[in-house]
Design a protein around this motif. Structure first.
Motif, PDB file in Angstrom:
ATOM      1  N   VAL A  14       0.863  -1.183   0.000  1.00 43.06           N
ATOM      2  CA  VAL A  14       0.000   0.000   0.000  1.00 43.06           C
ATOM      3  C   VAL A  14       0.896   1.228   0.000  1.00 43.06           C
ATOM      4  O   VAL A  14       2.076   1.167   0.357  1.00 43.06           O
ATOM      5  N   ARG A  36      -9.105   0.022   5.753  1.00 42.99           N
ATOM      6  CA  ARG A  36      -8.872   0.813   4.548  1.00 42.99           C
ATOM      7  C   ARG A  36      -9.312   2.243   4.858  1.00 42.99           C
ATOM      8  O   ARG A  36     -10.472   2.494   5.169  1.00 42.99           O
ATOM      9  N   GLU A  57      -2.879   4.174   2.686  1.00 45.13           N
ATOM     10  CA  GLU A  57      -4.126   3.695   2.096  1.00 45.13           C
ATOM     11  C   GLU A  57      -4.820   2.693   3.008  1.00 45.13           C
ATOM     12  O   GLU A  57      -6.048   2.656   3.090  1.00 45.13           O
ATOM     13  N   GLU A  58      -4.014   1.869   3.688  1.00 51.97           N
ATOM     14  CA  GLU A  58      -4.549   0.919   4.662  1.00 51.97           C
ATOM     15  C   GLU A  58      -3.597   0.846   5.847  1.00 51.97           C
ATOM     16  O   GLU A  58      -2.415   1.210   5.743  1.00 51.97           O
ATOM     17  N   VAL A  73     -11.328  -4.036   6.789  1.00 53.81           N
ATOM     18  CA  VAL A  73     -11.104  -4.973   5.688  1.00 53.81           C
ATOM     19  C   VAL A  73     -11.033  -6.402   6.205  1.00 53.81           C
ATOM     20  O   VAL A  73     -11.568  -7.333   5.590  1.00 53.81           O
ATOM     21  N   ARG A 109      -7.459  -4.727  10.310  1.00 53.72           N
ATOM     22  CA  ARG A 109      -6.956  -4.041   9.119  1.00 53.72           C
ATOM     23  C   ARG A 109      -8.031  -3.077   8.619  1.00 53.72           C
ATOM     24  O   ARG A 109      -9.202  -3.458   8.476  1.00 53.72           O
TER      25      ARG A 109
END
Length: 360
Positions: free
Chosen positions: A3, A33, A136-137, A68, A31
C-alpha cells in the motif's frame, strides 16, 4: 500486500510517499482501509522531534475508514464496518485508568514502538502514534478502532479522532465552561476551531478567537467566534476591553507557545481558568511570579486529548453532529491526496488555519 504511505525516515527528514508491505492482521488486530485522515499539528511535532516516536515511522493519527479484515479474537467490529481510529487506547489497568483518567493512560502509546510494516527494501516501520493513518490501509490493535456513530459521514468522522475530541473536551471536560461564561480561544487551527464550536455549544455569551493571522477571522466566526483579535503585545488588553475590563472566564490555548500561554492567562479575569491544549517544545518557558499567582487566583491546567474518553464521548459528539450543532466540515480548509501531505506541513509552518483532510 503493498500500500502507499507517508513515511518519516528520520526525525527532521521530509516525508516520503512510497509503497510499504503491510501484513495481514494477527490476533487482536484489525486491518482498515482509510477513507480520510486529518493532518494535525502533532504530526508536524513528531516529524521535527518536538514529540518523540521510534523511526522510521508512518505518521497520521486522526483517521476513519472501513474494516477490511480482523484477526482472531476481535468481536466488536467486522469486515465492512466503518470505524474511527483511536490513537490513544487506554489499557484499563494502570493507575490513571483506575482513577477514570483514561486520557492519561500510562500504556496508551506502547504500540508506537512495535514494528507493524516494512518498506519495499525490508526496513522495519513503526506506526507513528499507534495507528499510521497516512496510508491507504493500516493494521492496528483492536483497541484502536471504534465504530463510527450513526449519522456521521465516514470521511468527516476522521476529524473526531483528534481535533474534535481534543477541542470539545478542552471546553467541556477540562475548562468546564458554563452557560453565560466568556471564552477566549488562542490559535485557530483544527483544534481551535473545534474549541470555538464547543464554546458555542456550551452556551458561552462571548467567544473571542485569537490568532496571528488576520486571514482566519472568517473561519473563526463561522465556528462561533463573536469577536476576533489579531495577536499582538496588546492582546490581553484588547480582550479585557471586550469584557468590561474584567477578562474572560476561560481561556483555551491551542498553539503551544510560551507567549500565547502567558497571554491566555493574562486575558482571564481574577479567578479565571486557562486550559493549555497546545503542545510546545522544552524551549518554550513560561514564567510567573509568586505574588501574581496569589493575587489573581487564576487556574492554569494542562489538557491531554481533551481529557476525553473516546468510547464515551464519540456518541455525544455524534448527537451534536446530527442535531446540526457541530459542523465537522467547518474544520476542513482543504481536501488533499496522500501526495499533498508534505505541502500541508508547509502550510502549518506558515500559520495557515483549519485542517487539511487527506481523502483516499
Amino acid at each position: 500486500m503493498a500500500v502507499r504511505a507517508a513515511v518519516l525516515p528520520a526525525v527532521g527528514s521530509p516525508l516520503e510517499i512510497t509503497g510499504i508491505d503491510l501484513p495481514d492482521p494477527g490476533p487482536g488486530q484489525v486491518r482498515v482501509r482509510l477513507a480520510a485522515a486529518g493532518v494535525c499539528h502533532s504530526d508536524l511535532s513528531l516529524s521535527n522531534g518536538t514529540m518523540r516516536v521510534p523511526v522510521p515511522a508512518v505518521l497520521g493519527h486522526e483517521g476513519a475508514g472501513t474494516v477490511v479484515a480482523v484477526g482472531e479474537g476481535v468481536t466488536h467490529v467486522a469486515p465492512g464496518d466503518g470505524v474511527v481510529l483511536n490513537w490513544a487506547p487506554s489499557c484499563g489497568s494502570c493507575h490513571a485508568c483506575s482513577l477514570g483518567e483514561v486520557w492519561l493512560c500510562a500504556n496508551a502509546l506502547n504500540g508506537a514502538a512495535d514494528v507493524y510494516a516494512r518498506t519495499a527494501e525490508g526496513t522495519d516501520l513503526h506506526p507513528g502514534l499507534n495507528v499510521a493513518a497516512f496510508a491507504e490501509e493500516t493494521v492496528v490493535s483492536a483497541g484502536c478502532v471504534l465504530p463510527v456513530p450513526d449519522g456521521v459521514p465516514l470521511t468527516d468522522a476522521a476529524l473526531l479522532g483528534c481535533a474534535v475530541l481534543t477541542g470539545y473536551g478542552a471546553v467541556h471536560h477540562s475548562a468546564r465552561v458554563r452557560p453565560g461564561e466568556t471564552v477566549a480561544v488562542f490559535g485557530v487551527g483544527g483544534v481551535g476551531l473545534a474549541a470555538l464550536q464547543a464554546a458555542r455549544i456550551a452556551g458561552a455569551s462571548k467567544i473571542v478567537a485569537v490568532d496571528v493571522s488576520a486571514g482566519k477571522e472568517e473561519l473563526a466566526r463561522a465556528a462561533g467566534a463573536t469577536d476576533y483579535v489579531l495577536a499582538s503585545e496588546n492582546t490581553a488588553r484588547e480582550i479585557r476591553a471586550l469584557t468590561g475590563r474584567q477578562g474572560v472566564d476561560v481561556a483555551v490555548e491551542c498553539a503551544g507557545r510560551a507567549v500565547s500561554i502567558r497571554t491566555a492567562w493574562d486575558s482571564t479575569r481574577r479567578g479565571g481558568r486557562t486550559t493549555v491544549v497546545g503542545i510546545g517544545g522544552k524551549d518554550q518557558q513560561v514564567t510567573f511570579n509568586a505574588l501574581e499567582i496569589f493575587h489573581w487566583g487564576r487556574t492554569l491546567t494542562g489538557c491531554v486529548y481533551g481529557n476525553s474518553d473516546p468510547a464515551q464521548d464519540l456518541p455525544v459528539l455524534a448527537e451534536h453532529v446530527r442535531a446540526g450543532r457541530l459542523d465537522l466540515t467547518a474544520l476542513v480548509t482543504e481536501r488533499i491526496s496522500l501526495d499533498g501531505i508534505p505541502a500541508a506541513f508547509e502550510n502549518m509552518l506558515a500559520g495557515k488555519g483549519g485542517r487539511a483532510l487527506v481523502v483516499f
